[in-house]
Design a protein around this motif. Sequence first.
Motif, PDB file in Angstrom:
ATOM      1  N   MET A  83     -10.478   6.372   3.576  1.00  0.00           N
ATOM      2  CA  MET A  83     -10.084   5.228   4.411  1.00  0.00           C
ATOM      3  C   MET A  83     -11.303   4.407   4.817  1.00  0.00           C
ATOM      4  SD  MET A  83      -6.880   5.097   4.650  1.00  0.00           S
ATOM      5  CE  MET A  83      -6.566   4.031   6.048  1.00  0.00           C
ATOM      6  N   LYS A  95      -5.390  -5.466   5.244  1.00  0.00           N
ATOM      7  CA  LYS A  95      -6.495  -4.587   5.624  1.00  0.00           C
ATOM      8  C   LYS A  95      -6.610  -4.435   7.140  1.00  0.00           C
ATOM      9  CE  LYS A  95     -11.453  -4.769   5.387  1.00  0.00           C
ATOM     10  NZ  LYS A  95     -12.619  -5.081   4.583  1.00  0.00           N
ATOM     11  N   ARG A  96      -6.413  -5.556   7.840  1.00  0.00           N
ATOM     12  CA  ARG A  96      -6.463  -5.530   9.315  1.00  0.00           C
ATOM     13  C   ARG A  96      -5.444  -4.559   9.886  1.00  0.00           C
ATOM     14  NH1 ARG A  96      -9.656  -9.566  10.946  1.00  0.00           N
ATOM     15  NH2 ARG A  96     -10.247  -8.436  12.807  1.00  0.00           N
ATOM     16  N   LEU A  98      -4.040  -2.061   8.370  1.00  0.00           N
ATOM     17  CA  LEU A  98      -4.401  -0.707   8.011  1.00  0.00           C
ATOM     18  C   LEU A  98      -5.479  -0.185   8.956  1.00  0.00           C
ATOM     19  CD1 LEU A  98      -3.589   1.273   5.746  1.00  0.00           C
ATOM     20  CD2 LEU A  98      -5.704   0.643   4.596  1.00  0.00           C
ATOM     21  N   ASP A  99      -6.425  -1.069   9.265  1.00  0.00           N
ATOM     22  CA  ASP A  99      -7.503  -0.693  10.181  1.00  0.00           C
ATOM     23  C   ASP A  99      -6.936  -0.336  11.559  1.00  0.00           C
ATOM     24  OD1 ASP A  99     -10.651  -0.910  10.210  1.00  0.00           O
ATOM     25  OD2 ASP A  99      -9.933  -1.619  12.155  1.00  0.00           O
ATOM     26  N   GLY A 100      -5.948  -1.121  12.003  1.00  0.00           N
ATOM     27  CA  GLY A 100      -5.319  -0.840  13.292  1.00  0.00           C
ATOM     28  C   GLY A 100      -4.526   0.459  13.254  1.00  0.00           C
ATOM     29  N   LEU A 101      -3.899   0.698  12.110  1.00  0.00           N
ATOM     30  CA  LEU A 101      -3.053   1.882  11.951  1.00  0.00           C
ATOM     31  C   LEU A 101      -3.850   3.182  12.120  1.00  0.00           C
ATOM     32  CD1 LEU A 101      -0.100   2.362  11.304  1.00  0.00           C
ATOM     33  CD2 LEU A 101      -0.684   2.499   8.887  1.00  0.00           C
ATOM     34  N   ASP A 103      -6.014   3.891  14.210  1.00  0.00           N
ATOM     35  CA  ASP A 103      -6.132   4.304  15.612  1.00  0.00           C
ATOM     36  C   ASP A 103      -4.819   4.798  16.210  1.00  0.00           C
ATOM     37  OD1 ASP A 103      -8.823   3.965  16.118  1.00  0.00           O
ATOM     38  OD2 ASP A 103      -8.582   1.803  16.271  1.00  0.00           O
TER      39      ASP A 103
ATOM     40  N   GLY B  21      -4.944   5.113  -0.285  1.00  0.00           N
ATOM     41  CA  GLY B  21      -5.170   4.940   1.156  1.00  0.00           C
ATOM     42  C   GLY B  21      -3.969   4.334   1.843  1.00  0.00           C
ATOM     43  N   SER B  25      -1.465   6.282   4.355  1.00  0.00           N
ATOM     44  CA  SER B  25      -1.431   5.835   5.751  1.00  0.00           C
ATOM     45  C   SER B  25      -0.012   5.515   6.173  1.00  0.00           C
ATOM     46  CB  SER B  25      -2.306   4.596   5.936  1.00  0.00           C
ATOM     47  OG  SER B  25      -3.626   4.891   5.600  1.00  0.00           O
ATOM     48  N   LEU B  29       0.970   8.138   8.721  1.00  0.00           N
ATOM     49  CA  LEU B  29       0.704   7.618  10.060  1.00  0.00           C
ATOM     50  C   LEU B  29       1.816   6.720  10.587  1.00  0.00           C
ATOM     51  CD1 LEU B  29      -3.087   6.686   9.663  1.00  0.00           C
ATOM     52  CD2 LEU B  29      -2.112   8.716  10.729  1.00  0.00           C
ATOM     53  N   LEU B 261      -2.481  -0.799  20.536  1.00  0.00           N
ATOM     54  CA  LEU B 261      -3.152  -1.105  19.271  1.00  0.00           C
ATOM     55  C   LEU B 261      -3.305  -2.606  19.072  1.00  0.00           C
ATOM     56  CD1 LEU B 261      -1.688   1.430  16.713  1.00  0.00           C
ATOM     57  CD2 LEU B 261      -3.868   1.463  17.905  1.00  0.00           C
ATOM     58  N   LYS B 264      -6.025  -3.830  21.289  1.00  0.00           N
ATOM     59  CA  LYS B 264      -7.327  -3.437  20.730  1.00  0.00           C
ATOM     60  C   LYS B 264      -7.731  -4.364  19.585  1.00  0.00           C
ATOM     61  CE  LYS B 264      -9.195  -0.069  17.627  1.00  0.00           C
ATOM     62  NZ  LYS B 264     -10.542   0.281  17.887  1.00  0.00           N
ATOM     63  N   SER B 265      -6.779  -4.628  18.686  1.00  0.00           N
ATOM     64  CA  SER B 265      -7.087  -5.498  17.540  1.00  0.00           C
ATOM     65  C   SER B 265      -7.483  -6.893  18.014  1.00  0.00           C
ATOM     66  CB  SER B 265      -5.882  -5.604  16.617  1.00  0.00           C
ATOM     67  OG  SER B 265      -5.548  -4.335  16.161  1.00  0.00           O
TER      68      SER B 265
END
Lengths: 279, 282, 361
Positions: A83, A95-96, A98-101, A103, B21, B25, B29, B261, B264-265
């Motif tokens: 990741m 991508k954004r 995924l990046d948030g996911l 956390d 990935g 995810s 997740l 979340l 945060k973003s």
Amino acid sequence: MAFAIPIRKRVLPGFGLSLGISLFFVSLVLLLPVTGLVMQTADMGWGRFWQVVTDPRVVASYKVTLTAALIASLFNGVFGLLMAWILVRYDFWGKRLLDGLVDLPFALPTAVAGIALSALYAQSGWYGGFFEFFGVQVAYTPVGIMVAMAFTSVPFVVRTVQPVLEDLPLEDEEAASTLGASGSQIFRRIVLPAIWPAWVTGMALAFTRSLGEFGAIIFIAGNMPYVSEVTSLMIFVRLQEYDYAAASAIAAVILLASLTLLLSINIWQARFLRRLHGR
Amino acid sequence: MQHSRGIGQTPWVRLTLISVGVVFSVLFLLAPVVFIFQRALESGVGFYVQTLLDPYTRHAIMLTLLVAVVTIPVNLIFGVALAWLVTRFEFTGRKVLMTLIDIPFAVSPVVAGLLYLLLYGNQGWIGSWLDDRDIQLMFAWPGLIMVTIFVTCPFVARELIPLMQQQGTSEEEAGLTLGASGWQVFRHITLPNVRWALLYGVILTNARAMGEFGAVSVISGSIRGQTNTLALHVELLAQDFNIVAAFVSASLLAFLALVTLVAKSLIEWRETRRQQQEEQTA
Amino acid sequence: MSIEIRDVNKRFGDFVAVDNMNLSIGEGELTALLGPSGSGKTTLLRIIAGLEQQDSGRIHFYGEDTTDVHVSDRGVGFVFQHYALFRHMTVFENVAFGLTVKPRKERPSKEEIRERVMKVLKLVQLDWTAKRYPSQLSGGQRQRIALARALVIEPKVLLLDEPFGALDTKVRTELRRWLRRLHDEIHVTSVFVTHDQEEALEVSDRVVIMNQGRLEQQGTPEDIYDHPANAFVFDFLGNVNQFRAQVQQGQARVEGHALTQGSWPKDRNGEGLAYVRPYEVDVLKQPEGDDLLPATVELISIIGPTVRLELTAPGSEHLVHAEVPKSRFRPLGIQQGDQVWLRLNNSRVFLAGDVLPPVGS
């Protein structure tokens, strides 16, 4: 602990006030509660302490917890590295998100994660049937414990490796390829040596977190004595038997283990940082 | 940033890694969260609303809010004071202090709950003294708050310390040379500079305070309508095999997680945009 | 004298940052504190400002002891190397800050603040940036705003810490000339720290050279350049050749060749080093006298009107540099690899014990 006056007199204000608040808080909230545990365990004597912490059911819980945490951390080592790599090195749609996911496991309350995972991996759930087909039962077994631990500690490896990977100069890789190195050689000899301290740190943090995880696990573990009980749960079991002394003894073992881990990680990180910055 | 450089840029390597990935995810997740909402709503919106209006659920929501409302300001003051102390001054014991505040992250929440139970429960040396005076902290809401403060105390400080270290002291020193008092410097220079990190710290504190389970379950006794927070309520309903109702409560907390979340973003997005701006002009 | 520094000492742990410093800074002068990194110049500046507390010694401003006056009451204007502009405030708010934080009784009215801020912004020629944020300005502009912010409170002294250190060469040169003109206009007593000898010599009225926390030499830029007090100053100002030298009975020699011009201790004997600037080295094709040093030409580079030569010569461990006008060099017909003769004009010889004297003149 010797908290002394500042080494040099500083012109910035608020040393006394901030020191006062911090020390008051740390003593009252973090240190004072430990006294209860110390007194409780000191009362019980070494023989009884040893008997409690080496009780076969408790020892079984150590094994289950350590094994599951180890496997979950190794899984996160692979998944987290992947990741981190795709989040740093590639640009792609979503991508954004995924990046948030990544956390999400930190933001999602553990009990909520626990009930969702247990229903999802139960035989009647979306995934339970799938795994059942291959003869693997996840929910209510040690495998479920691994899944819960892996889920709750996903962000550690990603978030420790990501910044290091970002700082890695691409010129190093380009230099290596002008010298004739292949992609896998570059990864092994240039990238990996640069990121492995962060990678190990991430896995160690994930491991520490997994050892202490409770909320997500108890829903999915089935909590069968000798089979799928984690050590945190053993504290709970002893408390329900009103055996405060035994609960304290087990807690003391966990506390010592996690403090040792925390200290080792801090020292390890400090040494690694010193090497990086040449100080 | 240039992404077409470095190793692993062969199209099929790229595609494979990204696919693995993303798929993983989503399945590992994201699916649990989607699943929560699906289960919570499977008996219809009417049932959903009805479950939320259940007096025990309402009480759990209120108690959860109370815990967060008390915890946040306490940890805010502590976090700011500690961050100011360790980033603005050199003193012996500084490193020890920074290690100490990591303890709540490293210790199992169950152990945290037990520590408080042993001290403030009626067998503990403070607890028995309080018990003689008919003050009960454990198995009551004050205990929930105390243990939540313990569990969430590192968040604000952890967000502030790296930022304040990186920003250094020169703006504050500039403020002093211009004749500002210590309080003016803190209020007009330090606070505005760290406000987003502070907000993020508060959001994390809030998320954890509202969702904490292990520590509060030790000291709560899970008495319906009295010491049951939302997270405990989820467990209690699940034990009653009232699964859909459990998922309804869980969906509230899952929603909170999503809001966290997004916040945060947004904060991160704002921060990177500001940095890019600065790099462009510098 | 507007700033008096008396017996000031400062250590950080084992490191001696300022070692028994005594210094007077004249009113209205622009003084450069010059030294290599770690020489204690920034620490001294911060002590003058009150941002750092000295271990011992006193600081006086205009005869008044300010040692125990807190930095926020000291009335200094301080310009930081990396500007330290308040990033969340506009340029106007930044410059106005020093006025708006004054206690209510002393605080000027809104209109007066506005007037004074705009006046000082005009002075630094940036009044058009008032509504912008620091992140929208270039490095040079930021530094001028930082200066405006320091000036608006009408400081007793202006202190600048490496004010041009973070800028690129071109902006640096422009800005330092601009600072010189600005200083001629406002004449506030100013001290600036730099490690760039060219900058110090070009801009300042007075140069103070520091090394290892000590004062090596002070004087006008011309004075310092023409009469370095010791070997350190010679070395640090740079661009100088070194030869092993002996002084015997009032006569200095390099490799047995007597030096005819220059200065050296006439009353002592011993080994030492002779310092000669490249433009004081004459290059000759033929030996015309016994004060000449044999040398071999290693490299000739022609830079505009000047010819630079790198030579190897006995008595010097490094390459010897010489600078000769092109018009004089051409007729000599010297080629790379040729054997030539050097005459060392205006050399300065320091004996071994004197090479790094504890305190300069």
